[in-house]
Design an enzyme around this catalytic site. Structure first.
Site, PDB file in Angstrom:
ATOM      1  CG  ASN A 135      -1.778   1.235   1.337  1.00  9.25           C
ATOM      2  OD1 ASN A 135      -1.615   2.200   0.609  1.00  9.25           O
ATOM      3  ND2 ASN A 135      -2.715   1.197   2.258  1.00  9.25           N
ATOM      4  NE  ARG A 195      -3.377   7.655   0.980  1.00 12.41           N
ATOM      5  CZ  ARG A 195      -4.510   8.148   1.392  1.00 12.41           C
ATOM      6  NH1 ARG A 195      -5.635   7.576   1.062  1.00 12.41           N
ATOM      7  NH2 ARG A 195      -4.539   9.211   2.167  1.00 12.41           N
ATOM      8  CB  CYS A 196       1.253   1.781   4.383  1.00 17.26           C
ATOM      9  SG  CYS A 196       1.946   0.985   5.836  1.00 17.26           S
ATOM     10  CB  THR A 197       5.362   5.137   6.750  1.00 15.93           C
ATOM     11  OG1 THR A 197       4.694   6.383   6.565  1.00 15.93           O
ATOM     12  CG2 THR A 197       6.835   5.370   6.968  1.00 15.93           C
ATOM     13  NE  ARG A 257       5.956   6.152   1.649  1.00 18.60           N
ATOM     14  CZ  ARG A 257       4.981   6.642   2.422  1.00 18.60           C
ATOM     15  NH1 ARG A 257       3.717   6.386   2.131  1.00 18.60           N
ATOM     16  NH2 ARG A 257       5.274   7.385   3.477  1.00 18.60           N
TER      17      ARG A 257
END
Length: 113
Positions: A7, A9-11, A14
């Site tokens: 995802n 948008r997930c730190t 990433r």
């Protein structure tokens, strides 16, 4: 081939993707919010993880808190809820063959690469 259920948008997701990229190994990114896993795919992932379906649920997500928290549900019902609401799937998940881990903390990934 290594797969990462990602995802963007997930730190944590990433960070996991960057870790895998640095490894130099071949991998595939599965954007599970767009390419939602089927019931059977999710069931297989849970089996590879060696956990119960509820352990894969992000139980602090608003959708879970408002609609499902505290309700008696079977494992199959929990899996179906995740299929219908993929934001509830814990991330990032890394799969390598028949092994899988949730890369939280990130160091967990070393056990699968």
């Amino acid at each position: 081939m290594i797969q990462i259920y990602h995802n963007s948008r997930c730190t944590k997701s990433r960070e996991c993707l960057a870790f895998i990229e640095k490894s130099g190994l071949e991998f595939e990114v599965v954007k599970y919010l767009e390419a939602i896993p089927s019931f059977e795919e999710l069931k297989k992932i849970i089996e590879k993880l060696g956990i119960t379906p509820i352990e894969l649920v992000r139980q602090k997500e608003k959708i879970w808190m408002l609609n499902f928290k505290g309700k008696p549900m079977t494992d199959d019902e929990i899996i179906q809820v995740m299929v219908e609401n993929p934001i509830l799937i814990e991330r990032p998940i890394v799969i390598n063959g028949e092994k899988a881990i949730i890369a939280r903390p990130l160091e967990n990934i070393n056990s699968i690469l």
